[in-house]
Design an enzyme around this catalytic site. Structure first.
Site, mmCIF file in Angstrom:
data_model
loop_
_atom_site.group_PDB
_atom_site.id
_atom_site.type_symbol
_atom_site.label_atom_id
_atom_site.label_comp_id
_atom_site.label_asym_id
_atom_site.label_seq_id
_atom_site.Cartn_x
_atom_site.Cartn_y
_atom_site.Cartn_z
ATOM 1 C CG HIS A 70 -1.896 -1.095 1.294
ATOM 2 N ND1 HIS A 70 -3.120 -1.036 0.671
ATOM 3 C CD2 HIS A 70 -1.842 -2.306 1.912
ATOM 4 C CE1 HIS A 70 -3.790 -2.161 0.901
ATOM 5 N NE2 HIS A 70 -3.031 -2.949 1.643
ATOM 6 C CD GLU A 138 -6.227 -5.649 1.221
ATOM 7 O OE1 GLU A 138 -6.258 -6.485 2.142
ATOM 8 O OE2 GLU A 138 -5.345 -4.778 1.130
ATOM 9 C CG HIS A 225 -3.575 -10.271 4.514
ATOM 10 N ND1 HIS A 225 -4.802 -10.766 4.878
ATOM 11 C CD2 HIS A 225 -3.777 -8.963 4.236
ATOM 12 C CE1 HIS A 225 -5.701 -9.807 4.828
ATOM 13 N NE2 HIS A 225 -5.096 -8.699 4.437
ATOM 14 C CB ILE A 259 4.112 -8.648 13.741
ATOM 15 C CG1 ILE A 259 5.471 -8.163 14.251
ATOM 16 C CG2 ILE A 259 2.973 -7.899 14.428
ATOM 17 C CD1 ILE A 259 5.838 -6.765 13.808
ATOM 18 C CG ASP A 283 -0.853 -5.762 4.171
ATOM 19 O OD1 ASP A 283 -1.275 -4.863 3.416
ATOM 20 O OD2 ASP A 283 -1.526 -6.235 5.107
ATOM 21 N N GLY A 315 -1.697 -3.223 8.577
ATOM 22 C CA GLY A 315 -0.592 -3.283 7.633
ATOM 23 C C GLY A 315 0.721 -3.514 8.339
#
Length: 400
Positions: A70, A138, A225, A259, A283, A315
């Site tokens: 993004h 998206e 994702h 994460i 992402d 993100g």
């Protein structure tokens, strides 16, 4: 080679990560059109009139393709400006990305349309870093139950009229779409995109395993994702997460930052799917590359990015080169095993594998030069040096 040049060149004495294995002290020839002329071993002979660069002790690997990004370094694809898209391309080229899809987010029709038009314009004009290959739409056709950081107020069911307008605004440059196939109108939307050569990904979806199986029959071939923003794996209801793990038709995106997905789950995905069915992504959002702090709707702390209310991750601050290093650490696999997930797989998933994804004659000369510790020395996009580290001048020698 100076930044911006696109001239024939021969690189020698590097460990070249070719599709069939590592070529020790290999040679790679780049032609004047920005394509790979040949890849060979140390005994391969080329013409005498070509500039030669000695990459002894270095690695040459195919450039990374990020199909889900993004923003970065303060730039955001949803701003809908050429400057933002060019900024994204320059920032991520400094971290190993040689091509990418500008990725939108759920928003009003007007804001998405502006972002699509800007991306189409940037493709026509060209950007100065990583190549902009197309668009990843998206949203906004998602499931509110799995919205994550997407705007709940702007999520809506698929509407073929709106989809057609998006396609026109994008100049038919949408390569990948994320939607919730179980939504009302999902089947028609999946079929519409798939029939037009757009890869359809199930994401931000609460689909059951059976609904995911139906969606595969309609044309879904990708998950967004994986493990994040989807119905989770349960032993009595495997959900979309389970479908991605077990159905060979699905290629699974992965944010390997440690994460979004626990390192053990990263290893599980590689073990179950194999690297040829894992598509590594960042992402990354606009604050990727910036210091920790408050960025309006989101807050970044220790590289973790959350909505300000703490309700969801929003993100990542990941780069593709760091994703490679993380995946190697989490799985124990060598670089040559992981590389396809950042190169050949994303190229295949957006139907760009004839041009991208491997160091082979005839393909675009998109490659990275790395040192033994996997530090980035240079990034080349179609034979043009898009990034050069400060150390490159002392490491790489021009022989003639």
């Amino acid at each position: 080679m100076a930044n911006g040049d696109r001239k024939p060149a021969l690189w020698i004495n590097a460990d070249i990560y070719a599709p069939d294995g590592i070529i020790k002290r290999g040679r790679i020839l780049v032609d004047g059109e920005g394509r790979i002329g040949d890849v060979g071993g140390p005994d391969t002979v080329y013409g005498d009139d070509i500039p030669v660069f000695d990459a002894e002790g270095l690695k040459i690997v195919p450039g990374f393709i990020d199909v889900h990004v993004h923003g970065g370094n303060g730039f955001n694809a949803m701003e809908g400006t050429y400057e933002d898209l060019d900024g994204i391309s320059r920032f991520h080229a400094r971290h190993g990305t040689t091509s990418f899809l500008a990725t939108t987010a759920t928003a009003s029709n007007e804001r998405i349309t502006k972002a699509l038009e800007a991306a189409a314009d940037a493709m026509r004009r060209g950007v100065s870093g990583a190549e902009l290959l197309g668009i990843h739409l998206e949203g906004p056709f998602l499931n509110v139950k799995r919205s994550g950081a997407q705007s709940k107020d702007d999520i809506r069911p698929p509407d073929l009229g709106e989809i057609e307008r998006f396609m026109r605004s994008a100049g038919q440059r949408i390569k990948l779409v994320t939607l919730a196939p179980e939504a009302e109108g999902g089947r028609e939307a999946v079929r519409y995109f798939a029939e037009r050569g757009v890869t359809v990904s199930a994401g931000h979806s609460d689909a059951t395993y059976e609904q995911a199986a139906e969606a595969i029959a309609w044309g879904v071939s990708h998950t967004t994702h994986h493990f994040n923003g989807m119905s989770p794996l349960h032993h009595r209801e495997p959900g979309l997460a389970g479908a991605g793990l077990t159905r060979p038709e699905l290629t699974t995106e992965l944010i390997a930052d440690g994460i979004h997905v626990h390192p053990a789950a990263v290893k599980l995905l590689f073990d179950v799917k194999s690297p040829m069915n894992v598509c590594m992504i960042t992402d990354a959002v606009a604050c990727c590359g910036l210091p920790d702090g408050d960025y309006g709707r989101v807050v970044m702390t220790g590289g973790r990015i959350y909505l300000k209310d703490g309700s969801s991750l929003a993100g990542s601050s990941l780069t593709m080169l760091q994703a490679l290093k993380n995946a190697m650490s989490f799985t124990g696999l060598p670089m040559e095993r992981i590389l396809p997930s950042l190169t050949r797989v994303p190229a295949r998933q957006i139907r760009m594998d004839r041009r991208k994804g491997a160091l082979e004659a005839g393909k675009d000369a998109d490659f990275l030069i790395l040192d033994q510790e996997l530090n980035l020395i240079s990034t080349f996009v179609a034979g043009r040096e898009a990034y050069r580290s400060q150390e490159s001048g002392t490491i790489i020698r021009k022989l003639k």
